[in-house]
Write an enzyme that holds these catalytic residues in place. Structure first.
Site, PDB file in Angstrom:
ATOM      1  CG  ASP A  72      -1.900   1.142   1.199  1.00 17.44           C
ATOM      2  OD1 ASP A  72      -2.785   1.148   0.334  1.00 17.44           O
ATOM      3  OD2 ASP A  72      -1.760   2.057   2.030  1.00 17.44           O
TER       4      ASP A  72
ATOM      5  CE  LYS B 252      -1.759   5.157   1.130  1.00 13.46           C
ATOM      6  NZ  LYS B 252      -1.857   4.887   2.546  1.00 13.46           N
TER       7      LYS B 252
HETATM    8  N1  LIG Z   1     -10.243   2.806   4.734  1.00 16.85           N
HETATM    9  C1  LIG Z   1      -9.396   3.808   4.489  1.00 16.85           C
HETATM   10  O1  LIG Z   1      -8.880   4.463   5.395  1.00 16.85           O
HETATM   11  C2  LIG Z   1      -9.050   4.157   3.066  1.00 16.85           C
HETATM   12  C3  LIG Z   1      -8.345   5.361   2.807  1.00 16.85           C
HETATM   13  C4  LIG Z   1      -8.009   5.681   1.462  1.00 16.85           C
HETATM   14  C5  LIG Z   1      -8.378   4.816   0.459  1.00 16.85           C
HETATM   15  N2  LIG Z   1      -9.056   3.663   0.765  1.00 16.85           N
HETATM   16  C6  LIG Z   1      -9.432   2.784  -0.309  1.00 16.85           C
HETATM   17  O2  LIG Z   1     -10.859   2.701  -0.376  1.00 16.85           O
HETATM   18  C7  LIG Z   1     -11.215   1.473  -0.994  1.00 16.85           C
HETATM   19  C8  LIG Z   1     -12.355   0.830  -0.210  1.00 16.85           C
HETATM   20  O3  LIG Z   1     -11.906   0.502   1.089  1.00 16.85           O
HETATM   21  P1  LIG Z   1     -12.949  -0.074   2.173  1.00 16.85           P
HETATM   22  O4  LIG Z   1     -12.228  -0.139   3.444  1.00 16.85           O
HETATM   23  O5  LIG Z   1     -14.229   0.662   2.069  1.00 16.85           O
HETATM   24  O6  LIG Z   1     -13.154  -1.572   1.587  1.00 16.85           O
HETATM   25  P2  LIG Z   1     -14.332  -2.614   1.949  1.00 16.85           P
HETATM   26  O7  LIG Z   1     -14.974  -2.226   3.236  1.00 16.85           O
HETATM   27  O8  LIG Z   1     -13.761  -3.962   1.800  1.00 16.85           O
HETATM   28  O9  LIG Z   1     -15.395  -2.388   0.784  1.00 16.85           O
HETATM   29  C9  LIG Z   1     -15.126  -2.727  -0.545  1.00 16.85           C
HETATM   30  C10 LIG Z   1     -16.412  -2.713  -1.312  1.00 16.85           C
HETATM   31  O10 LIG Z   1     -16.110  -2.927  -2.701  1.00 16.85           O
HETATM   32  C11 LIG Z   1     -16.972  -3.960  -3.196  1.00 16.85           C
HETATM   33  N3  LIG Z   1     -16.358  -4.594  -4.356  1.00 16.85           N
HETATM   34  C12 LIG Z   1     -15.281  -5.408  -4.393  1.00 16.85           C
HETATM   35  N4  LIG Z   1     -15.019  -5.778  -5.666  1.00 16.85           N
HETATM   36  C13 LIG Z   1     -15.951  -5.167  -6.438  1.00 16.85           C
HETATM   37  C14 LIG Z   1     -16.209  -5.151  -7.828  1.00 16.85           C
HETATM   38  N5  LIG Z   1     -15.451  -5.840  -8.692  1.00 16.85           N
HETATM   39  N6  LIG Z   1     -17.247  -4.410  -8.290  1.00 16.85           N
HETATM   40  C15 LIG Z   1     -18.034  -3.717  -7.426  1.00 16.85           C
HETATM   41  N7  LIG Z   1     -17.835  -3.680  -6.090  1.00 16.85           N
HETATM   42  C16 LIG Z   1     -16.803  -4.405  -5.604  1.00 16.85           C
HETATM   43  C17 LIG Z   1     -17.176  -4.883  -2.022  1.00 16.85           C
HETATM   44  O11 LIG Z   1     -18.288  -5.713  -2.263  1.00 16.85           O
HETATM   45  P3  LIG Z   1     -18.470  -7.124  -1.492  1.00 16.85           P
HETATM   46  O12 LIG Z   1     -18.863  -6.745  -0.107  1.00 16.85           O
HETATM   47  O13 LIG Z   1     -19.569  -7.775  -2.272  1.00 16.85           O
HETATM   48  O14 LIG Z   1     -17.158  -7.822  -1.585  1.00 16.85           O
HETATM   49  C18 LIG Z   1     -17.400  -3.826  -0.925  1.00 16.85           C
HETATM   50  O15 LIG Z   1     -18.712  -3.313  -0.997  1.00 16.85           O
HETATM   51  C19 LIG Z   1      -9.933   0.628  -1.055  1.00 16.85           C
HETATM   52  O16 LIG Z   1      -9.421   0.674  -2.366  1.00 16.85           O
HETATM   53  C20 LIG Z   1      -8.986   1.357  -0.102  1.00 16.85           C
HETATM   54  O17 LIG Z   1      -7.642   1.222  -0.460  1.00 16.85           O
HETATM   55  C21 LIG Z   1      -9.414   3.321   2.011  1.00 16.85           C
HETATM   56  N1  LIG Z   2      -4.239   1.362   4.297  1.00 24.30           N
HETATM   57  C1  LIG Z   2      -4.351   2.736   3.977  1.00 24.30           C
HETATM   58  C2  LIG Z   2      -5.745   3.199   4.209  1.00 24.30           C
HETATM   59  C3  LIG Z   2      -5.918   4.301   3.287  1.00 24.30           C
HETATM   60  O1  LIG Z   2      -5.658   3.912   1.997  1.00 24.30           O
HETATM   61  C4  LIG Z   2      -3.371   3.573   4.756  1.00 24.30           C
HETATM   62  O2  LIG Z   2      -2.761   3.051   5.622  1.00 24.30           O
HETATM   63  O3  LIG Z   2      -3.170   4.744   4.502  1.00 24.30           O
END
Ligand SMILES: NC(=O)c1ccc[n+]([C@@H]2O[C@H](COP(=O)([O-])OP(=O)(O)OC[C@H]3O[C@@H](n4cnc5c(N)ncnc54)[C@H](OP(=O)(O)O)[C@@H]3O)[C@@H](O)[C@H]2O)c1
Ligand SMILES: N[C@@H](CCO)C(=O)O
Length: 359
Positions: free
Chosen positions: A217, A221
């Site tokens: 990850d 970045k």
């Molecule tokens: N959490 C953070 O702090 C943070 C910060 C910056 C960026 N991000 C990014 O945000 C994104 C989401 O993170 P999250 O924590 O929300 O993940 P999450 O809770 O695992 O949610 C992922 C979602 O995407 C869906 N999904 C997976 N494959 C798919 C596909 N092919 N088509 C449509 N939907 C699909 C999943 O559906 P199912 O439930 O059916 O599998 C679920 O609804 C990641 O890429 C992460 O790197 C997160």
């Molecule tokens: N795993 C990520 C969450 C946001 O993408 C981080 O540590 O910054």
């Protein structure tokens, strides 16, 4: 009056928080910016919910009750049939496969906002082709949350670069997830697996925590920022110290990893036992422009140092440039978490809508 129509791919931590923030902020945004935000379709990996009314607080139940299996073509047909314009696809998945749909979405009239970092970290060829497609169809692609969640890191780097500023180095605690994990782990006697589990259940880690622990990850970045300043690299060229032992790596399932995560404890507890009382563990990313080196590693820092004194899930980015000399621009704050990330996604949506036509 303007209206944007969103198709939200991914209804997990970030996607759900985004819907709730839109519900909360939409009348304020309507009054202040004359902008109506319509979430037209909600999609997870299995089902799609076509929302023909204004989305409301029962969206979660509606999604489960009325969602049904879909193909991307169904969604494209739906938006055409409903004559929806000012279309924006939000990628709140963590899927490598999903980003292969971006070009088709763009050809079908969508702008894209992504929390998912994958599109910017596949091959240099894909990266360039995507930008050619965006230009050809006059579409925007914003992804501020790819680095530092809601912190304005990418925009700052882009603006400096665009203005001709020479960026010499970017160094920092790039991972909010690992910041939380090592802050907590360095400051108490809990086992590493307990701390990891706590971070995961708080929604602070990637859906697969090995993406954080393997350094991938942070590697992503670094690559994203490097590409912003025309350093043409591939992810395989980032020097990464992985914190995941081989037998628990990406070849086994997430649940297998979680069931066996206590196997990480010995190694980390040994590292903790070697810390002096004024030291903590910190996970660092570094991009050196002169050498073109991108590096991810776990280091020991003095508690009193800028990185050593970070709290909670704080990330910190030091951007060194020619004009700023050896006193870098510092961007610091929560670097992970659903609320800060979805706010960053919402902000990207509003930026895109500024350039769209009234309908
Ligand atoms: N959490 C953070 O702090 C943070 C910060 C910056 C960026 N991000 C990014 O945000 C994104 C989401 O993170 P999250 O924590 O929300 O993940 P999450 O809770 O695992 O949610 C992922 C979602 O995407 C869906 N999904 C997976 N494959 C798919 C596909 N092919 N088509 C449509 N939907 C699909 C999943 O559906 P199912 O439930 O059916 O599998 C679920 O609804 C990641 O890429 C992460 O790197 C997160
Ligand atoms: N795993 C990520 C969450 C946001 O993408 C981080 O540590 O910054």
């Amino acid at each position: 009056m303007k209206k944007i129509n969103i198709v939200l791919f991914g209804v997990g931590n970030v996607g759900s928080a985004l819907i709730n923030q839109i519900l909360e902020a939409r009348s304020k945004i309507l009054n202040s910016s004359q902008l109506e935000i319509n979430i037209a379709v909600l999609v997870n990996s299995k089902i799609a919910f076509y929302n023909n009314n204004t989305i409301n607080n029962s969206w979660e139940a509606d999604f489960k009750t009325y969602g049904y299996p879909y193909k991307l073509s169904h969604i494209l047909n739906h938006v055409k049939k409903e004559k929806l314009t000012n279309l924006i696809a939000v990628d709140a998945t963590a899927s490598e496969d999903f980003v292969k749909n971006y070009k088709e979405l763009i050809r079908n009239g969508f702008h894209i906002v992504a929390a998912n970092k994958t599109a910017n970290t596949l091959s240099d060829k894909f990266y360039k082709e995507l930008r050619i497609e965006l230009k050809k169809h006059n579409k925007q692609f914003l992804y501020e949350t790819n680095v530092g969640a809601g912190l304005p890191v990418i925009k700052t780097v882009q603006d400096l670069h665009l203005a001709g500023e020479e960026i010499t180095k970017i160094r920092g605690i790039f991972s909010g997830s690992l910041s939380y994990i090592f802050n907590t782990f360095s400051n108490n006697n809990k086992s590493f697996s307990e701390v990891l589990e706590d971070a995961r259940t708080r929604g602070l880690t990637e859906p697969d925590p090995r993406i954080d622990l393997s350094g991938k990850d942070v590697g992503r970045k670094l690559l994203i920022l490097a590409r912003e300043i025309n350093i043409l690299k591939e992810l395989s060229e980032v020097r990464i110290e992985s914190l995941v032992p081989n037998h628990l790596n990406g070849k086994s399932s997430i649940s297998h990893f979680i069931e066996n995560q206590q196997e990480l404890n010995l190694n980390f507890e040994e590292r903790r036992s070697k810390l002096k009382s004024d030291e903590v563990l910190r996970h660092i990313g570094e991009l050196d422009v002169a050498s073109g080196e991108l590096e991810v590693k776990l280091v020991t820092e003095k508690r009193s140092s800028p990185f050593g004194s970070l709290q909670e899930a704080d990330a910190s980015f030091e951007i060194y440039t020619k004009s700023y000399g050896n006193r870098p621009i510092v961007i610091q704050g929560a670097g992970a978490g659903a609320a800060v990330t979805s706010r960053g996604v919402l902000s990207d949506l509003l930026k895109i809508s500024e350039k769209l036509e009234c309908i």
